[in-house]
Design a protein around this motif. Structure first.
Motif, short mmCIF file in Angstrom:
data_model
loop_
_atom_site.label_atom_id
_atom_site.label_comp_id
_atom_site.label_asym_id
_atom_site.label_seq_id
_atom_site.Cartn_x
_atom_site.Cartn_y
_atom_site.Cartn_z
N VAL A 169 7.16 -4.13 3.20
CA VAL A 169 6.19 -3.14 5.12
C VAL A 169 6.73 -3.73 6.05
O VAL A 169 6.46 -2.76 6.44
CB VAL A 169 4.43 -3.92 4.47
CG1 VAL A 169 3.83 -3.61 5.97
CG2 VAL A 169 3.65 -4.03 3.24
N ILE A 170 7.96 -4.25 6.28
CA ILE A 170 8.23 -4.74 7.14
C ILE A 170 9.48 -3.95 7.55
O ILE A 170 9.69 -3.10 8.26
CB ILE A 170 8.57 -6.05 7.54
CG1 ILE A 170 7.60 -7.62 8.08
CG2 ILE A 170 10.01 -6.04 9.19
CD1 ILE A 170 8.00 -8.42 8.41
N HIS A 171 10.21 -3.52 6.55
CA HIS A 171 11.32 -3.04 6.23
C HIS A 171 10.67 -1.37 6.43
O HIS A 171 11.84 -1.05 7.13
CB HIS A 171 12.01 -3.01 4.47
CG HIS A 171 12.81 -2.70 4.43
ND1 HIS A 171 13.95 -1.99 3.01
CD2 HIS A 171 14.13 -2.33 5.53
CE1 HIS A 171 14.68 -1.75 3.33
NE2 HIS A 171 15.51 -1.47 4.49
N HIS A 172 10.02 -1.24 6.02
CA HIS A 172 9.47 0.41 5.55
C HIS A 172 8.74 0.41 6.66
O HIS A 172 8.90 1.67 7.27
CB HIS A 172 8.58 0.35 4.97
CG HIS A 172 8.79 0.85 3.13
ND1 HIS A 172 8.90 -0.48 2.56
CD2 HIS A 172 9.24 2.78 2.60
CE1 HIS A 172 9.84 0.60 1.29
NE2 HIS A 172 9.36 1.43 0.94
N GLY A 173 7.97 -0.04 7.94
CA GLY A 173 7.46 0.03 8.91
C GLY A 173 8.26 -0.08 10.35
O GLY A 173 7.71 0.19 11.40
N THR A 174 9.21 -0.62 10.14
CA THR A 174 10.77 -0.91 10.81
C THR A 174 11.17 0.58 11.56
O THR A 174 10.65 0.77 13.19
CB THR A 174 11.20 -1.30 10.38
OG1 THR A 174 11.69 -2.93 10.11
CG2 THR A 174 12.54 -1.93 11.91
N ASN A 177 21.84 9.07 6.10
CA ASN A 177 23.41 8.26 5.69
C ASN A 177 23.69 6.57 5.93
O ASN A 177 23.95 6.25 5.38
CB ASN A 177 23.91 9.29 7.99
CG ASN A 177 23.86 10.25 7.44
OD1 ASN A 177 23.91 11.23 6.12
ND2 ASN A 177 23.43 11.18 8.25
N LEU A 178 22.95 6.17 6.76
CA LEU A 178 23.06 4.56 6.71
C LEU A 178 22.70 3.33 6.05
O LEU A 178 22.71 2.80 5.22
CB LEU A 178 23.14 4.08 8.25
CG LEU A 178 23.73 4.20 9.50
CD1 LEU A 178 23.24 4.07 10.29
CD2 LEU A 178 25.57 4.86 8.99
N LYS A 179 21.55 4.76 5.27
CA LYS A 179 20.36 3.87 4.24
C LYS A 179 20.54 2.39 4.43
O LYS A 179 20.68 1.81 3.85
CB LYS A 179 21.07 3.47 2.34
CG LYS A 179 21.94 5.34 2.35
CD LYS A 179 22.54 5.83 0.78
CE LYS A 179 23.11 6.64 1.12
NZ LYS A 179 22.59 7.71 0.28
N TRP A 180 19.38 2.05 5.81
CA TRP A 180 19.59 1.07 6.56
C TRP A 180 17.70 0.88 6.07
O TRP A 180 17.51 -0.40 5.98
CB TRP A 180 19.61 0.86 7.89
CG TRP A 180 21.20 0.17 8.10
CD1 TRP A 180 22.40 0.50 7.19
CD2 TRP A 180 21.84 1.04 9.19
NE1 TRP A 180 23.63 0.31 8.18
CE2 TRP A 180 23.34 0.47 9.06
CE3 TRP A 180 21.37 0.73 10.61
CZ2 TRP A 180 24.04 0.44 10.10
CZ3 TRP A 180 22.02 0.62 11.91
CH2 TRP A 180 23.12 0.76 11.96
N ALA A 197 17.21 11.45 9.28
CA ALA A 197 18.28 11.71 9.09
C ALA A 197 19.92 10.79 8.77
O ALA A 197 20.70 10.25 7.97
CB ALA A 197 18.91 13.14 9.52
N VAL A 198 19.79 10.48 10.20
CA VAL A 198 20.57 8.69 10.33
C VAL A 198 20.62 7.44 9.96
O VAL A 198 21.51 7.19 8.94
CB VAL A 198 20.46 8.58 12.30
CG1 VAL A 198 22.14 7.60 12.91
CG2 VAL A 198 21.33 9.96 12.73
N PHE A 199 19.67 6.66 10.01
CA PHE A 199 19.24 5.19 9.64
C PHE A 199 18.81 4.89 8.32
O PHE A 199 19.02 4.56 7.39
CB PHE A 199 17.87 5.10 10.11
CG PHE A 199 19.21 4.95 11.72
CD1 PHE A 199 19.81 4.12 11.98
CD2 PHE A 199 18.14 5.82 12.75
CE1 PHE A 199 20.60 3.60 13.21
CE2 PHE A 199 18.78 5.55 14.23
CZ PHE A 199 19.45 4.31 14.46
#
Length: 361
Positions: A222-227, A196-199, A191-193
């Protein structure tokens, strides 16, 4: 648990423990003996455990009401009775065979490395289905577990060493985060990242339209989705590692050999890492081995919340579909991983803990 008193290096303690000013027992000179009796006993125990786990793995799904073929027939009513019986024979649940014969056939297949076929995945080999889901779970949960262990253990050692300082505030904070239900923590992070923030993306292992291949673009996806799921796992499990290490440090710091080392004027960093932390970390090794073993099982809640492909979700789908072969294959992989992790932990104990080496003598 009584801490293991490490042998001081040759330049610090030439001779026995009394001349070194410690309460340690006199160490035998020469090369340390390999504790074969200890290792052999543990190997026999784990072989028996493996047999028991495989046996339970075979019988437990068959105690459930219905089977994978019944589930398949409920979705496909145009299947003939002959085809249904052929499917049961293919899946190893032939009603014409006794349970004992099915059990022997199951062992025969295992010894040949055949885990059967999965009806849920179009009669694909179970080993192939698991091999596609396993890297995702091991990569994500394994990385997060190792990072959490390292941060928690090092942080707990420092907090224990500086007991009574402001660093103690880290213990209640991390412990509180560990008490939050994991699914709630994951949903809050999304919900937050993500919303809302769309990080970070909401879920999945990589972007839509991407095909798995070893390219910089795919690895970045993969790194972006797994962070986000990885950070969530680290936060949720950090408190246990830090609290356990901190408590063991408080026990170890009261030992005589720590007082002697400090009285001899050794640097605090050397006393902390070479003597105190080295002994305090021993109980953490067994817990870490168990965590490494259960990595293969994945975190079902995490994979459901983040829609992440992995062994955990695979096991859940197989259970709902009563896919015996796939259930047994996943359970077998989890069992083997836990046993291997414990064997490695026992070997580490045998060489790190002098008391373990003395059991053979």
């Amino acid at each position: 648990m009584t801490a293991v008193e490490p042998q001081l290096p040759v330049d610090d303690a030439p001779g026995d423990a009394v001349s070194a000013g410690t309460t340690a027992t006199t160490a035998k000179a020469g090369r340390s003996r390999v504790p074969w009796r200890f290792l052999g006993g543990r190997a026999a125990f784990y072989l028996f455990t493996l047999w028991a786990a495989i046996t339970i793995n075979f019988f437990l799904p068959r105690f459930m009401k219905g089977d994978a073929v019944d589930q398949y027939l409920a979705r496909n009513r145009n299947v003939s009775p002959e085809a249904a019986e052929a499917l049961r024979a293919l899946l190893g649940i032939d009603t014409d065979k006794s349970m004992w014969q099915q059990y022997l056939d199951y062992w025969a297949l295992l010894l040949r490395g055949d885990l059967g076929v999965s009806l849920l995945h179009g009669l694909r080999p179970v080993s192939e289905v698991i091999s596609q889901a396993l890297p995702w779970t091991v990569g994500l949960v394994g990385f997060a577990t190792i990072i959490s262990f390292l941060i928690g253990t090092i942080g707990g050692a420092i907090v224990g060493w500086r007991r009574g300082s402001r660093a103690d505030v880290l213990i209640p904070i991390t412990t509180f985060l560990s008490t939050i239900p994991y699914f709630w923590l994951g949903l809050l992070a999304i919900a937050v990242f993500s919303v809302n923030l769309k990080w970070f993306p909401i879920g999945k292992a990589y972007g839509v339209g991407m095909s798995p291949e070893f390219t910089p673009e795919f690895i970045g996806q993969v790194i972006h989705h797994g962070t986000l799921p990885a950070v969530t796992i680290i936060i949720a499990s950090l408190g246990g590692w830090m609290l356990g290490m901190r408590n063991m440090m408080l026990t170890v710091l009261d030992e005589d050999y720590i007082t002697v080392a400090q009285a001899k004027g050794m640097p605090n960093s050397r006393v902390l890492w070479r003597y105190a932390a080295r002994n305090a970390v021993l109980p953490q090794i067994q817990s870490f081995a168990l965590s490494i073993g259960f990595i293969v099982g994945g975190t079902i809640v995490m994979e459901m919340v983040f829609s992440y492909p992995g062994v955990g979700k695979l096991l859940l789908d197989a259970t709902n579909a009563k896919d015996y072969a796939l259930m047994q294959g996943v359970f077998l992989v989890i069992t083997l991983s836990v046993l291997i992790a414990n064997v490695l932990a026992d070997v580490a104990y045998a060489f790190l803990d002098p008391r373990t080496r003395q059991t053979e003598a």
